[in-house]
Scaffold this active site. Structure first.
Site, short mmCIF file in Angstrom:
data_model
loop_
_atom_site.label_atom_id
_atom_site.label_comp_id
_atom_site.label_asym_id
_atom_site.label_seq_id
_atom_site.Cartn_x
_atom_site.Cartn_y
_atom_site.Cartn_z
N GLU A 144 5.21 -10.56 -5.95
CA GLU A 144 4.17 -10.72 -6.99
C GLU A 144 4.56 -10.10 -8.33
O GLU A 144 3.90 -10.36 -9.33
CB GLU A 144 2.83 -10.14 -6.50
CG GLU A 144 2.72 -8.62 -6.48
CD GLU A 144 3.30 -7.95 -5.24
OE1 GLU A 144 4.15 -8.57 -4.57
OE2 GLU A 144 2.91 -6.81 -4.94
N LYS A 152 -10.02 -11.03 -16.07
CA LYS A 152 -10.09 -11.07 -17.54
C LYS A 152 -9.22 -12.19 -18.14
O LYS A 152 -9.65 -12.88 -19.06
CB LYS A 152 -9.61 -9.72 -18.09
CG LYS A 152 -9.87 -9.52 -19.56
CD LYS A 152 -11.19 -8.85 -19.75
CE LYS A 152 -11.48 -8.53 -21.19
NZ LYS A 152 -12.78 -7.84 -21.28
N GLY A 198 0.85 -1.19 0.00
CA GLY A 198 0.00 0.00 0.00
C GLY A 198 0.88 1.22 0.00
O GLY A 198 2.07 1.13 0.29
N CYS A 212 5.35 -6.11 1.69
CA CYS A 212 5.68 -4.70 1.71
C CYS A 212 4.93 -3.98 2.84
O CYS A 212 5.18 -4.25 3.99
CB CYS A 212 5.45 -4.07 0.35
SG CYS A 212 6.22 -2.43 0.23
N TYR A 213 3.98 -3.13 2.53
CA TYR A 213 3.23 -2.46 3.59
C TYR A 213 2.64 -3.49 4.55
O TYR A 213 2.63 -3.31 5.77
CB TYR A 213 2.12 -1.57 3.01
CG TYR A 213 1.33 -0.85 4.09
CD1 TYR A 213 1.78 0.36 4.60
CD2 TYR A 213 0.15 -1.41 4.61
CE1 TYR A 213 1.08 1.00 5.62
CE2 TYR A 213 -0.55 -0.77 5.62
CZ TYR A 213 -0.09 0.44 6.11
OH TYR A 213 -0.77 1.07 7.10
N ASP A 223 -16.35 -10.95 -23.03
CA ASP A 223 -17.05 -11.30 -21.80
C ASP A 223 -18.43 -11.92 -22.07
O ASP A 223 -18.76 -12.98 -21.55
CB ASP A 223 -17.20 -10.08 -20.88
CG ASP A 223 -15.86 -9.45 -20.56
OD1 ASP A 223 -14.84 -10.15 -20.71
OD2 ASP A 223 -15.82 -8.27 -20.19
N HIS A 282 8.43 -7.15 -3.10
CA HIS A 282 7.21 -7.55 -3.82
C HIS A 282 7.43 -8.87 -4.58
O HIS A 282 7.92 -8.84 -5.70
CB HIS A 282 6.79 -6.46 -4.81
CG HIS A 282 6.22 -5.26 -4.15
ND1 HIS A 282 4.91 -5.16 -3.77
CD2 HIS A 282 6.80 -4.10 -3.76
CE1 HIS A 282 4.69 -3.99 -3.19
NE2 HIS A 282 5.83 -3.33 -3.17
#
Ligand code: XMP
Length: 519
Positions: free
Chosen positions: A179, A374, A62, A89-90, A235, A177
């Protein structure tokens, strides 16, 4: 519709959102590791967390410092639930802060690639990680001391406690991070945490997603009739294919042809759904009525409104003809439903989709994509056998070419733009750039003319603008650095092949300050 996956089959990881854009990326990475994830706001209580029966909890990064007033926090009882917690992280700083460690303003943040050194035994890192590796950092405060009872398992030049853990309490923290793609071993570490530390079952696969949704749709719909409006986009296409797999002939699709689609698109929709998938399809040929409604309209918002209204007036009678229909399929995706701690971004354009239907239509909604991102929708589409051109179709605005003709929309102008746009898409495809580019299209400046010369003739035609952008989510975008040779080819083909166009320009505006579309 309850689309929450069955807990007998799937474990759930809760990703707690502490702001900014990190939570969605983490949630997607968890799913890439075949574990179902959900994003929750940091204001969630420990009791609400427990009610989800999560197999693990991840605290996201964050933008704030834990020391500022109003910094996002978490109900401290969450630490006592016995569920494995992984702070990033945060999230890691918050764990350190709340459990009695030390987060300091050292004045030396770390940004970008940073060297990480592992030390000692670590349940989080296991035995397969290199002792020295590169990680991606983006922080200002530093964790200088882990909470009592926690072991420090890695450090960087500016962060003495870059990784810390308590196996006993099942709590783990990383200052960097894992990710992001710039942390080469990050996804392995996340996977190790999920599969080996938290014992999550890797059952979230395309096949199991499809099976679960098919079952949920059957349960919801029973023997009733279902309607689905197809827009030509991925979609609604995937949603329709899923519902068709579940209830076959109970599904009827409605496709309203607005006359504002790209070249070949309407044929493709009819071909794919009616002929290949064998879905009952009502094809409403409404182009004339759309053009009639658009006479004299030049303001972008007026155009959107006119097209949206016309759409409803076309869709309603088609749906009314199916008087026994009780259910309406919508292609709502997970990012549309996430309740996050972050306030809504300001709306710049009224993006009421063509296909957005009035509230007084009395249908119960079937939303089989409600839990999906998505990229997952695309993979489900592939798995269901939809053609690549539909599954990988770029986003296309509901009002279609209507908002790409600057000036009044007429059938002739739509034809001109359709031809120019087809050339752009064909050349981008040939250059192998389809998946690198978020959106690429042509815009017709219908109210502008410029002088040119072709052969010995003076011309006085319209300019076409080529717009190509890279983006992750359409919230921000950058203009694509297309090769000059490609731009040259686009320019010469459009001018030679589309009569009435005598100039081609390339749009080099990012978003912000521009928007992706011109209107
Ligand atoms: P902008 O132009 O605001 O577009 O940067 C962001 C994304 O939204 C699409 N877009 C629309 N989609 N109805 C839609 O369904 C609309 O009226 C509309 N206007 C823009 C645009 O193509 C891009 O993907």
């Amino acid at each position: 519709m309850n689309t929450q996956p069955d807990t007998d089959q799937f474990d759930t990881v809760l990703v707690v959102d502490f702001g900014a854009q990190y939570a969605q990326l983490i949630a997607r990475r968890v799913r890439e590791a075949h574990v179902y994830s959900e994003i929750v706001p940091h204001t969630i209580s420990a009791a609400e967390v427990a009610a989800h029966q999560p197999a693990a909890i991840i605290f996201s990064g964050g933008p704030k410092s834990v020391h500022v007033d109003g910094a996002p926090s978490i109900d401290p009882d969450v630490y006592d639930l016995g569920v494995p917690i992984f702070g990033i992280c945060y999230g890691a700083q918050l764990i350190a802060h709340q459990l009695g460690g030390e987060v300091s303003k050292t004045g030396k943040g770390e940004y970008g690639r940073t060297d990480l050194a592992l030390s000692g035994e670590s349940a989080l890192f296991g035995h397969d990680q290199p002792e020295s590796q590169v990680v991606w950092m983006s922080h200002f405060d530093s964790i200088t001391r882990a909470p009592d009872g926690f072991a420090v398992t890695a450090a960087t030049p500016e962060t003495p406690a870059a990784a810390f853990e308590s196996v006993e309490r099942r709590i783990y923290g990383l200052q960097y991070h894992p990710e992001v793609g710039h942390t080469p071993h990050g996804q392995e570490q996340l996977k190790h945490f999920l599969h080996d530390v938290a014992d999550c079952r890797p059952t979230w696969t395309m096949t199991s997603i499809i099976e679960t949704q098919v079952e949920a749709i059957r349960k919801q719909v029973g023997a009733e009739r279902v309607i689905c409006g197809l827009s030509g986009g991925v979609d609604s296409a995937v949603a329709a294919a899923l519902v068709h797999k579940a209830v076959g002939p109970q599904l009827t699709c409605v496709y309203v042809d607005t006359g504002l689609m790209r070249k070949g698109e309407s044929d493709q929709v009819v071909d794919t759904f009616q002929r290949h998938q064998g879905i009952e399809l009502i094809h409403v040929r409404a182009a004339d009525r759309f053009f009639e409604r658009l006479v004299g309209i030049t303001d972008p918002e007026d155009k959107r409104k006119a097209i949206g209204e016309r759409f409803i007036r076309e869709f309603e009678p088609a749906a009314a003809g199916l008087s026994d229909a009780k259910f309406l399929v919508q292609g709502t995706l997970y990012p549309d439903v996430i309740e996050s701690g972050t306030p809504d971004a300001a709306k710049i354009k009224s993006h009421h989709n063509v296909g957005g239907l009035p509230d007084d239509m009395e249908f119960e909604l079937v939303e089989p994509l409600r839990t999906l991102f998505k990229d997952e929708v695309r993979r489900v589409g592939e798995e269901l056998g939809l053609p690549e051109e539909i599954v990988w179709r770029q986003p296309f605005p509901g009002p279609g070419l209507g908002v790409r003709i600057i000036g009044e929309v007429t059938p002739e102008r739509a034809d001109l733009l359709r031809e120019a746009d087809a050339i752009v898409r064909e050349e981008i495809h040939k250059a192998g750039l389809d998946r690198e580019i978020w959106q690429v299209f042509a815009v017709l400046l219908a109210d502008v003319r410029s002088v040119g010369v072709m052969g010995d003739e003076r011309t006085y035609g319209h300019p076409v603008i080529i717009r190509a952008v890279t983006s992750d989510d359409a919230m921000t975008a950058d203009w694509a650095r297309l090769p000059y040779e490609l731009l040259e080819k686009l320019s010469s083909r459009i001018i030679n092949e589309v009569p009435g166009i005598n100039r081609v320009a390339y749009d080099v505006t990012s978003k912000p300050p521009g928007t992706i579309e011109w209107e």
